[in-house]
Design an enzyme around this catalytic site. Structure first.
Site, PDB file in Angstrom:
ATOM      1  N   TYR A 134      31.052  77.405  65.388  1.00 11.09           N
ATOM      2  CA  TYR A 134      30.982  76.689  66.657  1.00 11.09           C
ATOM      3  C   TYR A 134      31.871  75.435  66.710  1.00 11.09           C
ATOM      4  O   TYR A 134      32.739  75.309  67.543  1.00 11.09           O
ATOM      5  CB  TYR A 134      29.584  76.114  66.782  1.00 11.09           C
ATOM      6  N   CYS A 179      23.754  65.249  69.672  1.00  8.53           N
ATOM      7  CA  CYS A 179      24.137  65.918  70.921  1.00  8.53           C
ATOM      8  C   CYS A 179      24.817  64.951  71.892  1.00  8.53           C
ATOM      9  O   CYS A 179      25.898  65.229  72.409  1.00  8.53           O
ATOM     10  CB  CYS A 179      22.879  66.537  71.554  1.00  8.53           C
ATOM     11  N   LYS A 215      31.798  67.012  73.495  1.00 12.62           N
ATOM     12  CA  LYS A 215      32.476  68.318  73.343  1.00 12.62           C
ATOM     13  C   LYS A 215      32.687  68.986  74.703  1.00 12.62           C
ATOM     14  O   LYS A 215      33.782  69.422  75.047  1.00 12.62           O
ATOM     15  CB  LYS A 215      31.624  69.190  72.420  1.00 12.62           C
ATOM     16  N   GLU A 244      35.326  75.271  68.856  1.00 17.10           N
ATOM     17  CA  GLU A 244      35.276  74.486  70.099  1.00 17.10           C
ATOM     18  C   GLU A 244      36.275  73.332  70.057  1.00 17.10           C
ATOM     19  O   GLU A 244      37.016  73.106  71.016  1.00 17.10           O
ATOM     20  CB  GLU A 244      33.858  73.951  70.327  1.00 17.10           C
ATOM     21  N   GLU A 284      28.404  89.241  88.350  1.00 17.46           N
ATOM     22  CA  GLU A 284      27.979  90.529  88.931  1.00 17.46           C
ATOM     23  C   GLU A 284      28.420  91.702  88.056  1.00 17.46           C
ATOM     24  O   GLU A 284      27.877  92.797  88.152  1.00 17.46           O
ATOM     25  CB  GLU A 284      28.508  90.699  90.357  1.00 17.46           C
ATOM     26  N   HIS A 288      28.899  88.836  95.162  1.00 18.06           N
ATOM     27  CA  HIS A 288      30.302  89.234  95.167  1.00 18.06           C
ATOM     28  C   HIS A 288      31.161  88.162  95.814  1.00 18.06           C
ATOM     29  O   HIS A 288      30.777  87.621  96.835  1.00 18.06           O
ATOM     30  CB  HIS A 288      30.431  90.547  95.961  1.00 18.06           C
ATOM     31  N   CYS A 296      27.291  67.983  71.678  1.00 19.71           N
ATOM     32  CA  CYS A 296      27.387  68.735  72.942  1.00 19.71           C
ATOM     33  C   CYS A 296      28.066  67.959  74.078  1.00 19.71           C
ATOM     34  O   CYS A 296      28.920  68.516  74.770  1.00 19.71           O
ATOM     35  CB  CYS A 296      25.996  69.127  73.419  1.00 19.71           C
TER      36      CYS A 296
HETATM   37  P1  NDP Z   1      28.078  76.396  60.486  1.00 19.61           P
HETATM   38  O1  NDP Z   1      27.215  76.098  59.318  1.00 19.61           O
HETATM   39  O2  NDP Z   1      27.544  77.262  61.553  1.00 19.61           O
HETATM   40  O3  NDP Z   1      29.468  77.015  59.947  1.00 19.61           O
HETATM   41  C1  NDP Z   1      30.234  76.450  58.946  1.00 19.61           C
HETATM   42  C2  NDP Z   1      31.626  77.059  58.912  1.00 19.61           C
HETATM   43  O4  NDP Z   1      32.374  76.440  57.873  1.00 19.61           O
HETATM   44  C3  NDP Z   1      31.633  78.542  58.600  1.00 19.61           C
HETATM   45  O5  NDP Z   1      32.704  79.133  59.292  1.00 19.61           O
HETATM   46  C4  NDP Z   1      31.871  78.571  57.077  1.00 19.61           C
HETATM   47  O6  NDP Z   1      32.487  79.740  56.628  1.00 19.61           O
HETATM   48  C5  NDP Z   1      32.819  77.412  56.941  1.00 19.61           C
HETATM   49  N1  NDP Z   1      32.818  76.806  55.625  1.00 19.61           N
HETATM   50  C6  NDP Z   1      31.780  76.322  54.923  1.00 19.61           C
HETATM   51  N2  NDP Z   1      32.200  75.785  53.754  1.00 19.61           N
HETATM   52  C7  NDP Z   1      33.544  75.922  53.724  1.00 19.61           C
HETATM   53  C8  NDP Z   1      34.553  75.566  52.808  1.00 19.61           C
HETATM   54  N3  NDP Z   1      34.262  74.936  51.669  1.00 19.61           N
HETATM   55  N4  NDP Z   1      35.837  75.869  53.112  1.00 19.61           N
HETATM   56  C9  NDP Z   1      36.134  76.506  54.256  1.00 19.61           C
HETATM   57  N5  NDP Z   1      35.231  76.870  55.183  1.00 19.61           N
HETATM   58  C10 NDP Z   1      33.949  76.579  54.913  1.00 19.61           C
HETATM   59  O7  NDP Z   1      28.516  74.968  61.020  1.00 19.61           O
HETATM   60  P2  NDP Z   1      28.900  74.219  62.358  1.00 19.61           P
HETATM   61  O8  NDP Z   1      29.057  72.812  61.916  1.00 19.61           O
HETATM   62  O9  NDP Z   1      30.035  74.817  63.099  1.00 19.61           O
HETATM   63  O10 NDP Z   1      27.639  74.310  63.293  1.00 19.61           O
HETATM   64  C11 NDP Z   1      26.405  73.773  62.876  1.00 19.61           C
HETATM   65  C12 NDP Z   1      25.352  74.181  63.871  1.00 19.61           C
HETATM   66  O11 NDP Z   1      25.504  73.412  65.053  1.00 19.61           O
HETATM   67  C13 NDP Z   1      25.449  75.642  64.284  1.00 19.61           C
HETATM   68  O12 NDP Z   1      24.494  76.405  63.581  1.00 19.61           O
HETATM   69  C14 NDP Z   1      25.173  75.617  65.755  1.00 19.61           C
HETATM   70  O13 NDP Z   1      23.901  76.178  66.028  1.00 19.61           O
HETATM   71  C15 NDP Z   1      25.190  74.161  66.191  1.00 19.61           C
HETATM   72  N6  NDP Z   1      26.191  73.958  67.253  1.00 19.61           N
HETATM   73  C16 NDP Z   1      25.950  74.410  68.506  1.00 19.61           C
HETATM   74  C17 NDP Z   1      26.901  74.292  69.510  1.00 19.61           C
HETATM   75  C18 NDP Z   1      26.646  74.858  70.878  1.00 19.61           C
HETATM   76  O14 NDP Z   1      25.515  75.112  71.203  1.00 19.61           O
HETATM   77  N7  NDP Z   1      27.681  75.122  71.673  1.00 19.61           N
HETATM   78  C19 NDP Z   1      28.178  73.620  69.248  1.00 19.61           C
HETATM   79  C20 NDP Z   1      28.342  73.182  67.906  1.00 19.61           C
HETATM   80  C21 NDP Z   1      27.371  73.350  66.948  1.00 19.61           C
HETATM   81  P3  NDP Z   1      31.669  81.022  56.098  1.00 19.61           P
HETATM   82  O15 NDP Z   1      31.254  81.799  57.303  1.00 19.61           O
HETATM   83  O16 NDP Z   1      32.648  81.730  55.250  1.00 19.61           O
HETATM   84  O17 NDP Z   1      30.486  80.489  55.315  1.00 19.61           O
END
Ligand code: NDP
Length: 455
Positions: A161, A19, A27, A165, A435, A430, A24
């Site tokens: 995410y 983080c 980012k 982002e 709101e 407001h 976080c």
């Molecule tokens: P996620 O595991 O949530 O998502 C992975 C993404 O990569 C999906 O879109 C998936 O597609 C895709 N993917 C996986 N394998 C492949 C591949 N071989 N080729 C192409 N696409 C692929 O990962 P993140 O790293 O984004 O996030 C991890 C965690 O971190 C999240 O669960 C979140 O809770 C946390 N996080 C929180 C944030 C916040 O609070 N603002 C910010 C960033 C992260 P598909 O859907 O098709 O499987």
């Protein structure tokens, strides 16, 4: 015990975990940098005689962000000292169920024995293992935030995410940015909201390659990266050249070096995360796991911190309180932010049936978007309620400026069991975007247009 194994590109960082160092914090600061770019574009509408387009200096921003992170690293170290916590910069591994061992930077063996052991090693970005050149030439979010120079024209692979982002702020800096998704954006989130988030990004410069997967990455003579991918929608192979390829395809739990099989700590067979019960205990009674490393937990910093505090109170205080994982609020810091708490419409429908829920919704125009003529087509709010007398709120979804700040406040009400009737009795402030939540009255069921027209 804490240790950062450098990323395959050699990036490493200090105390504080994902983080603080590669998540976080950088980012949000880079997102803020991109938002300031938007504000500069709006400024002349508000009387500032400023040029509408000003170049962004990556090196300057990165240095400022990295300096802030270093100050946080230092702050964490001081806090540990103040609380008499011994810090060992060592990569630990279990020797037996009460002993963890590792070597420090000088190669000296360090052994620690304890009555209770907490595993909180989190995860690291995943590289695909079936794509030639992926690890050799690609970077991940572990590297992006520590780049000294601009990544230039960037391909971000993944649609969750991290991907959206990062692609959002890169586009905001004026960089040619493409997101490659193989399926849906923001899997697990309310899909109507996810589509609005990406459609805003798409109409504000981020390119999207949909239903595509990378085949290989190669390096050209001029050091640029040639990417070839399969376009499954078109049934053809395509190629393009980028300066940077960033993998944002999920994270791998850091269980591999811990020697957990030796002590009998069981892992989930697919995710390889640590199996825990509701009191965060693993399959070994005095070994616990919290945060991203624990199976089934949201990968979010505040849930990990609270789980840790409650565990400490249960172990060493009089408390029996367990972590409650219901109604965890979160925000995706995309160019137009998306904040939510509680159930998505899909989850609510699955749990209570289509007839069991009432969905209130509205498209609205933030006041600050009016004078500058900013596009508000994706500013949207949705409240999912139980279809009963007072209509308990099951989920709240908000797309618009400062979504995190908006949802944080409503999350308290929803945690306390707020109903739609109570929300209607709450006065708005407001003029704010928040709101609009209190003003929601159009149900999806009514079929009325959801566009708010009055002030
Ligand atoms: P996620 O595991 O949530 O998502 C992975 C993404 O990569 C999906 O879109 C998936 O597609 C895709 N993917 C996986 N394998 C492949 C591949 N071989 N080729 C192409 N696409 C692929 O990962 P993140 O790293 O984004 O996030 C991890 C965690 O971190 C999240 O669960 C979140 O809770 C946390 N996080 C929180 C944030 C916040 O609070 N603002 C910010 C960033 C992260 P598909 O859907 O098709 O499987």
């Amino acid at each position: 015990m804490d240790f950062v194994v450098p990323s395959p590109r050699g990036t490493k960082w200090g105390l504080g975990g994902t983080c603080v160092n590669v998540g976080c914090i950088p980012k949000k600061l880079m997102h803020q940098s991109a938002l300031l770019g938007n504000a500069l574009q709006d400024a002349h509408h508000y009387g500032w005689e400023a040029p509408a387009s000003v170049p962004h200096n990556w090196a300057h921003m990165a240095e400022a962000v990295q300096n802030h992170i270093k100050s946080l690293n230092w702050g964490h170290r001081v806090q540990l000292q103040d609380r008499n916590v011994k810090y060992l910069n060592v990569q630990g591994s279990f020797v037996n169920d009460h002993t963890v061992q590792g070597r420090d930077n000088a190669g000296k063996e360090i052994t620690v024995t304890a009555n209770h052991i907490v595993i909180a090693t989190g995860g690291r970005p995943r590289y695909p293992d079936d794509v030639e050149g992926a690890k050799e030439y690609g970077i991940t979010s572990d590297d992006l935030f520590w780049l000294k120079e601009s990544p230039g024209k960037t391909l971000v692979v993944g649609a969750s995410y991290v991907s959206l982002e990062c692609a959002g702020f890169l586009t905001g800096f004026g960089l040619d940015t493409t997101v490659m998704m193989r399926s849906v954006p923001l899997r697990g989130f309310d899909q109507q909201m996810a589509q609005l988030v990406t459609s805003y990004m798409e109409s504000h410069g981020t390119k999207f390659l949909k239903h595509c997967t990378v085949k290989n990455v190669g390096k050209l003579k001029d050091n640029r990266l040639q990417v070839t991918w399969n376009n499954h929608a078109e049934g053809m192979e395509e190629t393009n050249v980028f300066d940077t390829v960033m993998w944002a395809v999920g994270r791998v739990p850091e269980t591999r070096c811990l020697n957990l099989e030796k002590v009998g700590v069981k892992l989930h067979p697919e995710s390889q995360k640590v199996l825990v019960n509701s009191s965060d205990t693993t399959s070994v009674a005095h070994i616990y796991a919290i945060g991203d490393i624990a199976e089934g937990r949201p990968e979010l910093t505040p849930t990990a911190i609270m789980a840790g505090k409650l565990l400490a109170r249960r172990l060493f205080g009089q408390s029996t309180e367990l972590m409650d994982y219901e109604n965890v609020p979160t925000t995706v810091f995309t160019p137009l932010e998306y904040g939510c708490v509680g159930l998505s419409e899909e989850q609510a429908e699955k749990r209570y049936g289509e007839e069991g829920i009432e969905v209130y919704h509205a498209y609205y125009k933030p006041l600050e978007f009016t004078v500058s003529g900013r596009d508000s087509s994706q500013c949207y709010i949705k409240m999912v309620c139980l279809r009963e007398r007072d209509q308990k709120i099951l989920g709240l979804h908000f797309i618009g400026p400062n979504a995190g700040e908006v949802i944080q406040g409503f999350a308290l009400g929803i945690k306390c069991g707020a109903t739609y009737s109570q929300m209607k009795k709450t006065l708005g402030i407001h003029p704010t975007s928040a709101e609009e939540v209190n003003k929601l009255w159009i149900t999806k069921r009514s079929g009325l247009p959801a566009t708010v027209t009055s002030c």
